[in-house]
Design a protein around this motif. Sequence first.
Motif, mmCIF file in Angstrom:
data_model
loop_
_atom_site.group_PDB
_atom_site.id
_atom_site.type_symbol
_atom_site.label_atom_id
_atom_site.label_comp_id
_atom_site.label_asym_id
_atom_site.label_seq_id
_atom_site.Cartn_x
_atom_site.Cartn_y
_atom_site.Cartn_z
ATOM 1 N N SER A 295 0.816 -1.216 0.000
ATOM 2 C CA SER A 295 0.000 0.000 0.000
ATOM 3 C C SER A 295 0.847 1.261 0.000
ATOM 4 C CB SER A 295 -0.930 0.007 1.221
ATOM 5 O OG SER A 295 -1.825 -1.076 1.165
ATOM 6 N N TYR A 296 2.019 1.188 0.635
ATOM 7 C CA TYR A 296 2.864 2.380 0.756
ATOM 8 C C TYR A 296 3.990 2.422 -0.267
ATOM 9 C CZ TYR A 296 0.473 3.964 4.920
ATOM 10 O OH TYR A 296 -0.487 4.437 5.789
ATOM 11 N N LYS A 297 4.048 1.412 -1.127
ATOM 12 C CA LYS A 297 5.063 1.395 -2.192
ATOM 13 C C LYS A 297 4.472 2.089 -3.416
ATOM 14 C CE LYS A 297 9.138 -0.273 -3.586
ATOM 15 N NZ LYS A 297 10.411 0.132 -2.989
ATOM 16 N N LYS A 298 4.871 3.316 -3.673
ATOM 17 C CA LYS A 298 4.233 4.141 -4.697
ATOM 18 C C LYS A 298 4.841 3.989 -6.094
ATOM 19 C CE LYS A 298 1.562 5.967 -1.564
ATOM 20 N NZ LYS A 298 0.161 5.528 -1.459
ATOM 21 N N ASP A 299 6.016 3.375 -6.192
ATOM 22 C CA ASP A 299 6.689 3.331 -7.495
ATOM 23 C C ASP A 299 6.449 2.023 -8.260
ATOM 24 O OD1 ASP A 299 8.089 1.829 -5.695
ATOM 25 O OD2 ASP A 299 10.082 2.525 -6.283
ATOM 26 N N ILE A 300 5.495 1.212 -7.799
ATOM 27 C CA ILE A 300 5.160 -0.026 -8.513
ATOM 28 C C ILE A 300 4.184 0.306 -9.632
ATOM 29 C CG2 ILE A 300 4.140 -2.330 -8.326
ATOM 30 C CD1 ILE A 300 4.937 -2.377 -5.410
ATOM 31 N N PRO A 301 4.450 -0.142 -10.865
ATOM 32 C CA PRO A 301 3.509 0.112 -11.974
ATOM 33 C C PRO A 301 2.112 -0.402 -11.637
ATOM 34 C CG PRO A 301 5.566 -0.784 -12.797
ATOM 35 C CD PRO A 301 5.645 -0.875 -11.304
ATOM 36 N N LYS A 302 1.098 0.279 -12.154
ATOM 37 C CA LYS A 302 -0.291 -0.019 -11.810
ATOM 38 C C LYS A 302 -0.668 -1.469 -12.088
ATOM 39 C CE LYS A 302 -5.014 1.647 -12.549
ATOM 40 N NZ LYS A 302 -5.876 2.603 -13.287
ATOM 41 N N GLU A 303 -0.279 -1.975 -13.258
ATOM 42 C CA GLU A 303 -0.635 -3.357 -13.625
ATOM 43 C C GLU A 303 0.014 -4.354 -12.682
ATOM 44 O OE1 GLU A 303 0.123 -4.203 -17.696
ATOM 45 O OE2 GLU A 303 -1.284 -2.701 -18.457
ATOM 46 N N GLU A 304 1.274 -4.095 -12.348
ATOM 47 C CA GLU A 304 1.994 -4.983 -11.432
ATOM 48 C C GLU A 304 1.355 -4.951 -10.041
ATOM 49 O OE1 GLU A 304 5.023 -7.575 -9.894
ATOM 50 O OE2 GLU A 304 4.104 -7.215 -11.843
ATOM 51 N N ALA A 305 0.976 -3.761 -9.586
ATOM 52 C CA ALA A 305 0.336 -3.616 -8.269
ATOM 53 C C ALA A 305 -0.982 -4.391 -8.216
ATOM 54 C CB ALA A 305 0.091 -2.140 -7.970
#
Length: 226
Positions: free
Chosen positions: A185-195
């Motif tokens: 939840s707090y990892k902001k640099d993960i690409p949307k699809e990967e998240a």
Amino acid sequence: MIKEKLVRPVVKTLVNNNALDRIEEDMMPLKRLMAYYQCAIMEVETKFKVLNQEFSLEYDRNPIETIKTRLKSTESIVKKLVKRDFPLTVKSIEDNLNDVAGVRVVCSFIEDIYLLADCLLQQDDIKLIQVKDYIKNPKPNGYRSLHLIIEVPIFLKDEKKNMRVEVQLRTIAMDFWASLDHKLSYKKDIPKEEAELLRQELLECAEISANLDVRMEEIKNRIVNK
């Protein structure tokens, strides 16, 4: 000229000191309130430690694996008040926020969660404000835990004050899962699809860990009842 050079630093220092004094005075009510919350945390933590010790003596086992505590940061408190459109005052914190003080109890088995919750709520100085059972009714993302909002008295020099504490009870598996979900939840640099893929995997893991909790409890009960 020499006098002016000498006076300016002195005036500046006095102004700065006065400003600091005013800030300190304004902060004192908040510091006092946070100290009260910390005292409430210690009261609740002690209650669980006593229960754990009692179970150890009576049943030769400890239902509690770990107890974790936390006091919400001033920044988090302000963000929550702003988000909910509450006044930014000390009174508003007490009136509107239930999770400033938190105690998390991690147990081995699901039945221990409900047993400890019942034991805590039976104590005559504990007042139940709210229950949210995310074990029987998990959140859509798979989160599981039993949440209790309680009031516990703290005894000060001249008064008794009731403070609210959020108690979370969960198994080891639930706690491990929640920790990983929090990191995502707090990892902001993960690409949307990967998240999204990771969230789907976490949801599947939540189901697996929930089934594991049930099976482990069944095995434990078979061992105990032999």
